[in-house]
Design a protein around this motif. Structure first.
Motif, PDB file in Angstrom:
ATOM      1  N   HIS A 125       0.816  -1.214   0.000  1.00  0.00           N
ATOM      2  CA  HIS A 125       0.000   0.000   0.000  1.00  0.00           C
ATOM      3  C   HIS A 125       0.851   1.266   0.000  1.00  0.00           C
ATOM      4  O   HIS A 125       0.424   2.286  -0.541  1.00  0.00           O
ATOM      5  CB  HIS A 125      -0.984  -0.021   1.174  1.00  0.00           C
ATOM      6  CG  HIS A 125      -2.219  -0.798   0.856  1.00  0.00           C
ATOM      7  ND1 HIS A 125      -3.294  -0.258   0.175  1.00  0.00           N
ATOM      8  CD2 HIS A 125      -2.533  -2.100   1.058  1.00  0.00           C
ATOM      9  CE1 HIS A 125      -4.219  -1.187   0.002  1.00  0.00           C
ATOM     10  NE2 HIS A 125      -3.777  -2.311   0.537  1.00  0.00           N
ATOM     11  N   PHE A 126       2.012   1.184   0.571  1.00  0.00           N
ATOM     12  CA  PHE A 126       2.916   2.333   0.503  1.00  0.00           C
ATOM     13  C   PHE A 126       3.283   2.596  -0.966  1.00  0.00           C
ATOM     14  O   PHE A 126       3.242   3.738  -1.441  1.00  0.00           O
ATOM     15  CB  PHE A 126       4.179   2.053   1.331  1.00  0.00           C
ATOM     16  CG  PHE A 126       5.191   3.164   1.295  1.00  0.00           C
ATOM     17  CD1 PHE A 126       5.053   4.277   2.121  1.00  0.00           C
ATOM     18  CD2 PHE A 126       6.273   3.116   0.431  1.00  0.00           C
ATOM     19  CE1 PHE A 126       5.972   5.314   2.088  1.00  0.00           C
ATOM     20  CE2 PHE A 126       7.194   4.154   0.392  1.00  0.00           C
ATOM     21  CZ  PHE A 126       7.044   5.251   1.226  1.00  0.00           C
ATOM     22  N   LEU A 127       3.597   1.530  -1.674  1.00  0.00           N
ATOM     23  CA  LEU A 127       3.970   1.668  -3.087  1.00  0.00           C
ATOM     24  C   LEU A 127       2.765   2.040  -3.943  1.00  0.00           C
ATOM     25  O   LEU A 127       2.869   2.843  -4.874  1.00  0.00           O
ATOM     26  CB  LEU A 127       4.594   0.363  -3.597  1.00  0.00           C
ATOM     27  CG  LEU A 127       5.961   0.031  -2.977  1.00  0.00           C
ATOM     28  CD1 LEU A 127       6.353  -1.407  -3.269  1.00  0.00           C
ATOM     29  CD2 LEU A 127       7.017   0.989  -3.499  1.00  0.00           C
ATOM     30  N   LEU A 128       1.618   1.459  -3.607  1.00  0.00           N
ATOM     31  CA  LEU A 128       0.401   1.768  -4.363  1.00  0.00           C
ATOM     32  C   LEU A 128       0.065   3.261  -4.251  1.00  0.00           C
ATOM     33  O   LEU A 128      -0.349   3.888  -5.232  1.00  0.00           O
ATOM     34  CB  LEU A 128      -0.758   0.916  -3.839  1.00  0.00           C
ATOM     35  CG  LEU A 128      -2.108   1.081  -4.532  1.00  0.00           C
ATOM     36  CD1 LEU A 128      -2.008   0.705  -6.016  1.00  0.00           C
ATOM     37  CD2 LEU A 128      -3.182   0.224  -3.861  1.00  0.00           C
ATOM     38  N   GLY A 129       0.277   3.805  -3.065  1.00  0.00           N
ATOM     39  CA  GLY A 129       0.008   5.230  -2.866  1.00  0.00           C
ATOM     40  C   GLY A 129       0.892   6.112  -3.729  1.00  0.00           C
ATOM     41  O   GLY A 129       0.509   7.227  -4.104  1.00  0.00           O
ATOM     42  N   ILE A 130       2.072   5.623  -4.072  1.00  0.00           N
ATOM     43  CA  ILE A 130       2.999   6.421  -4.888  1.00  0.00           C
ATOM     44  C   ILE A 130       2.830   6.103  -6.371  1.00  0.00           C
ATOM     45  O   ILE A 130       2.756   7.005  -7.202  1.00  0.00           O
ATOM     46  CB  ILE A 130       4.463   6.125  -4.467  1.00  0.00           C
ATOM     47  CG1 ILE A 130       4.671   6.503  -3.000  1.00  0.00           C
ATOM     48  CG2 ILE A 130       5.450   6.880  -5.356  1.00  0.00           C
ATOM     49  CD1 ILE A 130       5.982   6.014  -2.413  1.00  0.00           C
ATOM     50  N   LEU A 131       2.735   4.840  -6.685  1.00  0.00           N
ATOM     51  CA  LEU A 131       2.734   4.426  -8.095  1.00  0.00           C
ATOM     52  C   LEU A 131       1.358   4.498  -8.754  1.00  0.00           C
ATOM     53  O   LEU A 131       1.259   4.552  -9.979  1.00  0.00           O
ATOM     54  CB  LEU A 131       3.291   3.000  -8.227  1.00  0.00           C
ATOM     55  CG  LEU A 131       4.698   2.778  -7.630  1.00  0.00           C
ATOM     56  CD1 LEU A 131       5.096   1.312  -7.727  1.00  0.00           C
ATOM     57  CD2 LEU A 131       5.725   3.640  -8.346  1.00  0.00           C
ATOM     58  N   LYS A 132       0.306   4.469  -7.952  1.00  0.00           N
ATOM     59  CA  LYS A 132      -1.076   4.590  -8.449  1.00  0.00           C
ATOM     60  C   LYS A 132      -1.480   3.480  -9.403  1.00  0.00           C
ATOM     61  O   LYS A 132      -2.330   3.679 -10.272  1.00  0.00           O
ATOM     62  CB  LYS A 132      -1.294   5.943  -9.168  1.00  0.00           C
ATOM     63  CG  LYS A 132      -0.718   7.159  -8.479  1.00  0.00           C
ATOM     64  CD  LYS A 132      -1.505   7.526  -7.269  1.00  0.00           C
ATOM     65  CE  LYS A 132      -0.969   8.817  -6.630  1.00  0.00           C
ATOM     66  NZ  LYS A 132      -1.430   8.985  -5.269  1.00  0.00           N
ATOM     67  N   SER A 133      -0.816   2.360  -9.300  1.00  0.00           N
ATOM     68  CA  SER A 133      -1.158   1.229 -10.175  1.00  0.00           C
ATOM     69  C   SER A 133      -0.967  -0.059  -9.381  1.00  0.00           C
ATOM     70  O   SER A 133       0.114  -0.289  -8.815  1.00  0.00           O
ATOM     71  CB  SER A 133      -0.253   1.225 -11.419  1.00  0.00           C
ATOM     72  OG  SER A 133      -0.170  -0.081 -11.959  1.00  0.00           O
ATOM     73  N   LYS A 134      -1.997  -0.873  -9.330  1.00  0.00           N
ATOM     74  CA  LYS A 134      -1.920  -2.108  -8.554  1.00  0.00           C
ATOM     75  C   LYS A 134      -0.857  -3.055  -9.112  1.00  0.00           C
ATOM     76  O   LYS A 134      -0.126  -3.693  -8.351  1.00  0.00           O
ATOM     77  CB  LYS A 134      -3.292  -2.811  -8.550  1.00  0.00           C
ATOM     78  CG  LYS A 134      -4.309  -2.089  -7.680  1.00  0.00           C
ATOM     79  CD  LYS A 134      -5.655  -2.786  -7.706  1.00  0.00           C
ATOM     80  CE  LYS A 134      -6.656  -2.024  -6.837  1.00  0.00           C
ATOM     81  NZ  LYS A 134      -8.004  -2.583  -6.893  1.00  0.00           N
TER      82      LYS A 134
END
Lengths: 297, 209
Positions: free
Chosen positions: B34-43
């Protein structure tokens, strides 16, 4: 007790996170395979190099069939020339005997015999391998000793003798050339294996996990350049017992961050740089990590 | 997972123990993803980079220095990997949105205790700065204008970077503001300010703290 939000948030992220463990396991297995390949390649190169080195160092002679075939060809050519030369001499001698009076035949024989060694010597001279004067003198001496004998006999024996001398020369020459060839071949093989080792290294260097040393470095100097101020990074490390001191530019650091490149200062090194953190403005705070994989030269 | 436990797992991973990695994965899978999802905006991207994160963690376990605070350590790695990923995809603009550069540290003297007091009590702690006082007032206003409870996803969508990251680090991993500031490479004052703003928005969405 957790707040409503904290509890609900934790539940939310747990329930919406996919399971990607298989992907991780596959990734680890893949990298391990790549490492094994790299290590094998490096070991194989080292073995080849070692073999080449021992090949150069050993005194054992090696039969080189290509060289033998070449020598046989050369020998055949020289033998043919010698045979033709002696054939001509023989014909001339016979013609001279037929036309000369019986009284002259006795004196003609030594003359023909005297010509025989001369022709023989000429044959030697035309043979590029006839470099040992000592051998030529020895042949002349033999021919002179046999000169009182019949000219035909000399003419018959001369080619055989010539062949024998030539074979001695070739044998000696082959010996030298074999040794030279062997040394050259060994050196070439060593050079080839070195190239192969370098090629293998180049190919695998950035995947290699054989880390010699890890270095942390920080900007130590700010210099003016044509494009404006830029940081330079002082870098000191030891690889293969050699201490390396250098300054690398910010641009180089960025390039390193993208991919491993060779660092050319006090030698060429294959290095891999991993950016530990920070950003363009945070260079002073967040060091980069260089992994020196190998010293190239 | 406590620091000691994490350090032990890293030691075991350095010796090639995959079970140790699995233990870390189970503990931090959701946090990292979720940390990465918040930055990358792609699942898909978040899953790829998260996988790569755990692989890298395993491979570099031998370089880990125990006792340096594992929460900051793993968050910093994830942050850097996300930035590298965005750069490789030519999406640098997102980086500046999520990780604003240092502007001024005028608000760094607002302590964590003050912020906690201000948010939990719905009022303000001692503020020594006009800007901060305005922020606090703004937070109070947003808190008073409740719009009713919405889903978590919807509530989080109201946050602007780096608010989701700060909220995530604070609530998923219980990181301190100092740890968050260090991991995100932004001043602690900015962290606390953004945190307050985020809390205010979430309150409006019906969540209690």
């Amino acid at each position: 007790m957790p707040s409503d939000f904290e509890r609900e948030y934790k539940e939310y992220i747990e329930s919406t996170t996919p399971d990607f463990w298989d992907k991780i396991e596959a990734g680890i297995a893949e990298e391990t395979t790549a490492e094994v390949k790299t290590v094998t390649a490096v070991e194989t190169s080292a073995e080849v190099e070692s073999d080449a080195q021992s090949y150069v160092n050993q005194d054992k002679k090696v039969i080189k069939w290509g060289v033998v075939a070449k020598r046989i060809g050369q020998f055949a050519a020289v033998a043919a020339i010698a045979f033709i030369s002696f054939g001509l001499v023989s014909m001339l001698a016979k013609g001279g005997m037929k036309s000369a009076s019986p009284a002259m035949s006795d004196s003609a024989a030594p003359a023909a015999a005297a010509e025989a060694p001369a022709a023989d010597t000429a044959a030697y001279d035309s043979e590029p391998m006839a470099e040992a004067a000592y051998e030529a003198e020895e042949v002349d001496a033999v021919m002179e000793a046999e000169a009182p004998a019949a000219a035909e006999e000399t003419a018959d024996e001369a080619p055989a003798l010539n062949a024998e001398v030539n074979s001695v020369q070739f044998a000696d020459s082959d010996n030298k050339k074999n040794l030279m060839g062997e040394t050259y071949s060994g050196a070439a093989k060593a050079a080839d294996s070195e190239s192969a080792a370098e090629a293998a290294l180049d190919e695998n260097v950035y995947n290699s996990v054989t880390l010699v040393e890890m270095i942390e470095f920080s900007p130590t100097e700010r210099v003016n350049s044509a494009s404006g101020d830029q940081y330079k990074f002082g870098l000191t490390f030891t690889a293969d017992g050699v201490e390396v001191n250098c300054l690398i530019t910010e641009a180089e650091v960025k390039a390193f961050a993208e991919e491993g490149v060779s660092l050319t200062t006090d030698g060429v090194y294959n290095i891999y740089v991993e950016r530990r953190g920070g950003d363009e403005q945070g260079l002073t705070e967040y060091p980069y990590v260089l992994k020196v994989i190998d010293k190239v030269d | 997972m406590e620091d000691k436990e994490f350090d032990l797992c890293m030691n075991r991973m350095a010796d090639g123990d995959k079970d140790a990695l699995k233990a870390i994965y189970e503990n931090y899978r959701a946090y990292i993803y979720h940390f990465l999802l918040g930055i990358l905006k792609s699942k898909e991207d978040a899953e790829d980079v998260a996988s790569e994160f755990f692989i890298r963690l395993y491979k570099n376990a031998s370089k880990y220095k125990p006792g340096s605070g594992h929460k900051t350590y793993i968050t910093t790695i994830a942050r850097n990997m996300a930035i590298d990923f965005l750069r490789s995809k030519g999406r640098e603009s997102l980086i500046e949105d999520i990780f604003p550069q240092k502007s001024d540290d005028s608000d760094v003297y607002i302590t964590e205790d003050m912020i906690t007091a201000g948010t939990t009590a719905g009022g303000m702690g001692v503020m020594a700065d006009e800007g901060a006082a305005e922020d606090a007032a703004s937070a109070d206003v947003t808190a008073n204008e409740a719009i009713g409870k919405v889903t978590m996803e919807e509530a989080l969508s109201k946050l602007k970077p780096p608010e989701p990251q700060i909220i995530h680090m604070k609530f998923a991993l219980d990181m301190t503001f100092a740890e968050i500031a260090e991991a995100l490479k932004i001043p602690m004052g900015t962290v606390t300010w953004k945190y307050r703003e985020a809390i205010g928005k979430l309150r409006r969405c019906g969540y209690a703290f």
